[in-house]
Design an enzyme around this catalytic site. Sequence first.
Site, PDB file in Angstrom:
ATOM      1  N   SER A 137       0.853  -1.304   0.021  1.00  0.00           N
ATOM      2  CA  SER A 137      -0.007   0.170   0.073  1.00  0.00           C
ATOM      3  C   SER A 137       0.733   1.111  -0.102  1.00  0.00           C
ATOM      4  CB  SER A 137      -0.838   0.106   1.177  1.00  0.00           C
ATOM      5  OG  SER A 137      -0.116  -0.082   2.206  1.00  0.00           O
ATOM      6  N   ASP A 365      -2.738   6.988  11.561  1.00  0.00           N
ATOM      7  CA  ASP A 365      -1.795   6.248  10.373  1.00  0.00           C
ATOM      8  C   ASP A 365      -0.837   7.121  10.418  1.00  0.00           C
ATOM      9  OD1 ASP A 365      -0.768   5.157   8.210  1.00  0.00           O
ATOM     10  OD2 ASP A 365      -2.487   5.559   6.865  1.00  0.00           O
ATOM     11  N   HIS A 368       1.314   5.600   6.174  1.00  0.00           N
ATOM     12  CA  HIS A 368       1.188   6.278   4.799  1.00  0.00           C
ATOM     13  C   HIS A 368       1.461   7.672   4.722  1.00  0.00           C
ATOM     14  CE1 HIS A 368      -1.121   2.477   4.948  1.00  0.00           C
ATOM     15  NE2 HIS A 368      -0.716   2.109   3.808  1.00  0.00           N
TER      16      HIS A 368
END
Length: 389
Positions: A137, A365, A368
Site C-alpha cells: 500500500s 496512521d 502512509h
Amino acid sequence: MADCGSTCPKVLFLLLLFFIPFQLSFLHGNSSEFELDDESWLDEKDDEVNMVQTGHDSQGSSCDISDGKWVYDLSYPLYDSGCPYLSSPVTCRKNGRPDSDYEKWRWKPHGCSIQRFDALHFLGKMRRKRIMLVGDSIMRNQWESLVCLVQGVIPTGRKKVTYDGPTMAFHALDFETSIELCWAPFLVELKKGPENKRILHLDLIEENAKYWRGVDVLVYDSAHWWTHSQKWSSWDYFMEGNTMLRSLNPMLAYQKGLTTWAKWVDLNLDPHKTRVIFRSVSPRHNRQNGWKCYNQKQPLEFFSHKPHVPEQMVVLKGVLKGMRFPVYLQDITMMSALRKDGHPSVYTRGMDQEQKQHPRDFTSDCSHWCLPGVPDTWNEMLSALLIQV
C-alpha cells in the site's frame, strides 16, 4: 469457489487495494520492526550497489541527492489536492486536516539539485513504455502520486484506468504510456492451504512475476509486510520446498523471499530492455501507538542521533550485491524519516465537527503519506533517473 464470472475477481482486487492495506496500517500501531526510534537499526556502508541518488552539480561533480534538507517552497505542491486518482485515506485536506504546509516542502540535496517534475517531458521520454510499481500500500501511495503528477497535462477523454488481476494501470493514450501498479507486498506468493491456512511460499514467485514480463521500467518495494507482528501477520506458515515452518526470523524470511525475486530477475529480464529499481523502506513514525505523527506540522531539521540503516536495507543490499542484473537502489528512507509531519494521522476519513473535537477517538496512521506530499519527491527522484541522457 463457485463461478461468478468477471465480478468476483474485480471485487476481490478492489478489496485488496482499497481496504486491506490501509486497514492493516490503521490497526498495527506498534507492529513494525522499523520505526524512527528503533534502536535495532544497523550501520552499513556499501559502494557496490548502484544507487539512484547520485546527482551532478553544475560543474559535473557527483553528489548524493539523498543527503540534504527539506526547504519550504511556496511553488509546491506540484498538483492539486483534488486529483481524482487519490484514494480517500490519503486526501488529508479533504478529510479535514487543518494545515497544508506539509504539501510545500521541497527536498534540496547538499551540492546539487533535483529537477522539478515536468509532466510533458516525463511522458515524452516514457512514450510507448510501460512503467510498473510493484509492492504494497505504500507503493500504491507512490503510484497515486505519479499518476497525479502526470494526469493534469492529459486532456479529458485521453486517459483511462484498466484492471487485470492484481494490477491496475493508468493510460496516457496519446503517449501510449502506462503507469501500472501490481499488488505483491511480499513479491513471493501468498496462498491458501489446507484448512484455509495462509502459506507464504518463500521460493515461489511466478504467479506474481507473470505480470512483470514485458514491462520497460519496474520499481519494486517489499519490506513492511515482512515485519508485521504475529498478531497482524498475513501468513500462518512459511513454506520452502516441501518444508513448512510455523515461525522464522523475519529478516531470514525476508532474505529468502528477496533471493527468490533476485533469481527471477536475473533469469528472466534483459537489462537492455528493462530498467529495474528497488525503492528502500518507507519510514514509519509509529511510536506512542501511532500518535508520534499527530499534529506534527514541520519536518525535523536533523536527527538527534547518528542516522542508521534499517535492518531491511542491510538484507536488501546483500541480495542486490549478489545479482548479475543491474538493479538500482533508490534510497528514500532517511530523507522521509525527517517528515513525521507528512502522515495522515487521524485524517484518513472525513470527520464531522463533533468528531473533530475528539480526534484521539480515532486510530492514527503514521505509515502512509498524505498526498500531495512526500511520495512526490520520491517520484521527482525517479523521474530524474529515468529521463537522464
